[in-house]
Motif scaffolding. Structure first.
Motif, PDB file in Angstrom:
ATOM      1  N   ASP A  78      -9.000  22.344  38.631  1.00  0.00           N
ATOM      2  CA  ASP A  78      -8.798  21.836  37.275  1.00  0.00           C
ATOM      3  C   ASP A  78      -7.330  21.470  37.054  1.00  0.00           C
ATOM      4  N   ARG A 102      -9.325  20.162  27.164  1.00  0.00           N
ATOM      5  CA  ARG A 102      -9.657  21.248  28.087  1.00  0.00           C
ATOM      6  C   ARG A 102      -9.186  22.595  27.541  1.00  0.00           C
ATOM      7  N   LYS A 103      -7.956  22.631  27.008  1.00  0.00           N
ATOM      8  CA  LYS A 103      -7.459  23.902  26.486  1.00  0.00           C
ATOM      9  C   LYS A 103      -8.220  24.329  25.236  1.00  0.00           C
ATOM     10  N   TRP A 105     -11.369  24.065  24.890  1.00  0.00           N
ATOM     11  CA  TRP A 105     -12.507  24.766  25.497  1.00  0.00           C
ATOM     12  C   TRP A 105     -12.104  26.189  25.878  1.00  0.00           C
ATOM     13  N   ALA A 106     -10.933  26.323  26.502  1.00  0.00           N
ATOM     14  CA  ALA A 106     -10.462  27.646  26.911  1.00  0.00           C
ATOM     15  C   ALA A 106     -10.217  28.543  25.703  1.00  0.00           C
ATOM     16  N   GLU A 108     -11.564  28.423  22.769  1.00  0.00           N
ATOM     17  CA  GLU A 108     -12.839  28.817  22.172  1.00  0.00           C
ATOM     18  C   GLU A 108     -13.509  29.913  22.992  1.00  0.00           C
ATOM     19  N   GLN A 109     -13.563  29.732  24.320  1.00  0.00           N
ATOM     20  CA  GLN A 109     -14.222  30.709  25.182  1.00  0.00           C
ATOM     21  C   GLN A 109     -13.492  32.045  25.159  1.00  0.00           C
ATOM     22  N   ASP A 133     -17.018  28.631  33.394  1.00  0.00           N
ATOM     23  CA  ASP A 133     -16.817  28.477  31.957  1.00  0.00           C
ATOM     24  C   ASP A 133     -15.382  28.095  31.648  1.00  0.00           C
ATOM     25  N   GLY A 134     -15.072  28.085  30.350  1.00  0.00           N
ATOM     26  CA  GLY A 134     -13.743  27.679  29.922  1.00  0.00           C
ATOM     27  C   GLY A 134     -12.632  28.598  30.371  1.00  0.00           C
ATOM     28  N   TYR A 137     -12.198  27.687  34.375  1.00  0.00           N
ATOM     29  CA  TYR A 137     -11.675  26.332  34.566  1.00  0.00           C
ATOM     30  C   TYR A 137     -10.380  26.119  33.778  1.00  0.00           C
ATOM     31  N   ALA A 138     -10.517  26.015  32.460  1.00  0.00           N
ATOM     32  CA  ALA A 138      -9.414  25.502  31.650  1.00  0.00           C
ATOM     33  C   ALA A 138      -8.319  26.543  31.396  1.00  0.00           C
ATOM     34  N   LYS A 139      -8.694  27.808  31.114  1.00  0.00           N
ATOM     35  CA  LYS A 139      -7.654  28.813  30.949  1.00  0.00           C
ATOM     36  C   LYS A 139      -6.937  29.036  32.273  1.00  0.00           C
TER      37      LYS A 139
END
Length: 577
Positions: A78, A102-103, A105-106, A108-109, A133-134, A137-139
């Motif tokens: 990512d 993307r962040k 998403w992170a 929120e998750q 999940d977020g 991947y994104a975090k």
């Protein structure tokens, strides 16, 4: 490159976005755009292509020993998707898109009760499937960006090359990477790992009223920058940036006077940022005048997080969107902002105000469409949002019908291709402005696999009690539905947020989900459990199910707990408006 060849295949009805098989990457065919596409969509596709290419090393050449280190492939891929986009393609604003989408998403998750460390505890394969999940991947990519800043880019890539050389065609753990990065950089990566990879949640960063102290909740070490911006002739102009290293809950800072003080300017760390009162007033007045796309993306992100947390009123947020979204030059930021505004109206605006807000939003996006640059990605983004808004308010049904029928001219430069037509057709169907025969006629225009999926969704979206009941029964009982046909049926059932048509099924949902989880494939079960979760007016039903099903599979309970948390947030934010 270790695999000799590199092929790419696009797969119909693919469960995944893409999969990094060595030398043969498979993608969902939705990445082959059959109609008009915005630059944001093309940038997203480029990111995915580069993400999967990075997996040839991160994940394929060197593979994690067990799923607890899933981040060793997904977080790195990512990160590399955005890094390589900036370094090697025309999408030089990729980090702005990352910060805004993307962040998000992170964030929120990471605020869900089911959040987990980036290096996660994975007891079995079922748990592993839910950790794509977020966080992973994104975090993970967000904190890797800080790691690169911490050790230096040259040292990061030197350590990565040593890691691949020492472990090629083998399996690794977190410790193997730490050893390589510490050797290359001379920095204490182990302490960084403990603070960032082995903890959950995030810090929230604020400046006190005098801007003399930087305050963080859930303290972690951050290397960040505070950007200072001045209002000059009605525009926000960057005057300077102050680099700050923080560890404690409160850190004294000396900042020059500025109209906007933006914490985490440049997006170097992973944290929620709050705007102080003076900064909020400045961006209300002049957000769209900021030159840098990344900076605008960070401000939009701060505003959205404050709205989600009930710290910024939905009405005030929507007014900022109405004022500044039409001038947003980055179509990815624009599309994300429009989607967030639509979500705000349907989830966060107080019940008594929602009908008026929906009508206002339809007027706003229609004006945005009319005012957008001819043939631009922004024009297409506004047109798609017209379809989303028209599903909830019918103030423009006549104009939309006329354009679809060829009786009125479409806005100059707008490509009224099959994809956009279906967005508008579904909106009219949801609002009760198209009959089944008219929806069938649209299918005759586009009798393709994609057209048949859209046709199913539009038919199921009609605001008729018997239609919604039939969609409900098909979703649960028709075993012949493909993945995409099931999703279309679910989307149709939920279309328009019509609780008057769906509330009678709330109890039935909770009676069915455990059996569906036990008897259907995991992908079908996930779509049913997640997609049909009811937007009830209280938490009583979901809390009762959770209490009575303590022995349900952990992965099923996780989905229900996450949906419960999202519902609780909606109810809370509406209550404080």
């Amino acid at each position: 490159y270790p695999w000799g060849k590199y092929d790419q295949i696009f797969v119909p009805e693919y469960n995944l976005g893409a999969m990094e098989n060595p030398g043969l990457v498979t993608f969902t065919e939705s990445y082959v755009f059959r109609g008009a596409a915005t630059d944001a969509q093309r940038e997203g596709r480029a990111n995915t292509i580069l993400h999967e290419m990075a997996h040839m090393w991160f994940g394929d050449l060197v593979t994690m020993t067990w799923w607890a280190d899933l981040w060793l492939k997904e977080s790195f891929a990512d990160y590399m998707g955005a890094h390589a986009s900036v370094a090697a393609t025309r999408f030089t604003d990729a980090w702005a898109s990352f910060a805004n989408r993307r962040k998000a998403w992170a964030y929120e998750q990471d605020q869900l009760p089911t959040t987990h460390p980036i290096v996660a505890d994975i007891p079995d394969l079922e748990a592993a499937k839910l950790n794509f999940d977020g966080i992973t991947y994104a975090k993970g990519a967000s904190v890797l960006k800080q790691l690169v800043a911490f050790v230096g880019e040259d040292a990061f890539f030197a350590g990565a090359r040593a890691y691949f050389r020492d472990h090629e065609f083998g399996n690794t753990t977190l410790d193997d990477l730490i050893v390589a990065l510490e050797a290359a950089s001379g920095r204490d990566v182990r302490a960084w790992s403990t603070a960032w990879l082995e903890t959950t949640g995030m810090s929230t960063l604020t400046l006190d009223d005098e801007r003399a102290t930087l305050v963080q909740t859930d303290p972690r070490p951050h290397r960040l920058r505070v950007g200072l911006y001045a209002l000059e002739d009605g525009s926000l102009v960057r005057s300077c940036g102050i680099d700050v290293d923080i560890v404690d809950e409160r850190t004294p800072v000396e900042l020059p006077d500025a109209d906007l003080a933006l914490i985490n300017d440049g997006d170097l760390t992973y944290a929620k940022v709050r705007l102080d009162a003076r900064s909020l007033k400045a961006v209300e007045r002049a957000l769209s005048t900021i030159d840098d796309a990344l900076t605008r993306g960070l401000v939009w992100s701060a505003l959205w997080n404050a709205t989600r947390d009930g710290k910024l009123s939905a009405v005030r947020y929507l007014e900022i969107v109405r004022r500044h979204a039409p001038a947003e030059r980055n179509v990815g930021i624009l599309a994300g902002t429009l989607a967030n505004a639509a979500f705000t109206i349907n989830h966060f605006v107080a019940d008594a105000d929602r009908e008026d807000a929906r009508a206002m939003w339809l007027a706003t996006v229609w004006e945005g469409l009319e005012g957008a640059e001819v043939g631009s990605g922004a024009q297409l983004a506004w047109a798609r949002q017209v379809g989303s808004a028209a599903a909830y308010a019918n103030g423009r049904a006549g104009e939309i019908r006329g354009i679809l029928a060829g009786e009125r001219p479409a806005p100059e430069g707008l490509s009224l291709d099959a994809d956009l037509r279906w967005i508008w057709v579904r909106a009219l169907a949801t609002a009760g402005d198209l009959s089944a025969d008219e929806i069938d006629e649209e299918k005759g225009r586009d009798d393709t696999m994609s057209g048949r999926i859209e046709h199913r969704a539009a038919l199921a979206a009609r605001p008729d009690a018997e239609v919604r009941r039939e969609a409900w029964d098909q979703a649960w009982n028709d075993l012949s539905l493909t993945n995409d046909h099931l999703s279309a049926t679910i989307e149709g059932f939920r279309a328009g947020g019509r609780r008057d048509l769906t509330a009678s099924f709330d109890a039935d949902y909770f009676a069915r989900i455990r059996g569906a989880w036990e008897n259907r494939s995991i992908e079908i079960a996930r779509r049913l459990v997640g997609g049909l979760f009811p937007q009830t007016e209280s938490l009583d039903l979901v809390d009762g199910w959770l209490e009575q099903n303590l022995d349900a599979p952990a992965s099923l309970r996780r989905i229900v707990i996450e949906r419960r948390d999202q519902l609780a947030r909606d109810l809370y934010v509406r209550s404080v408006q």
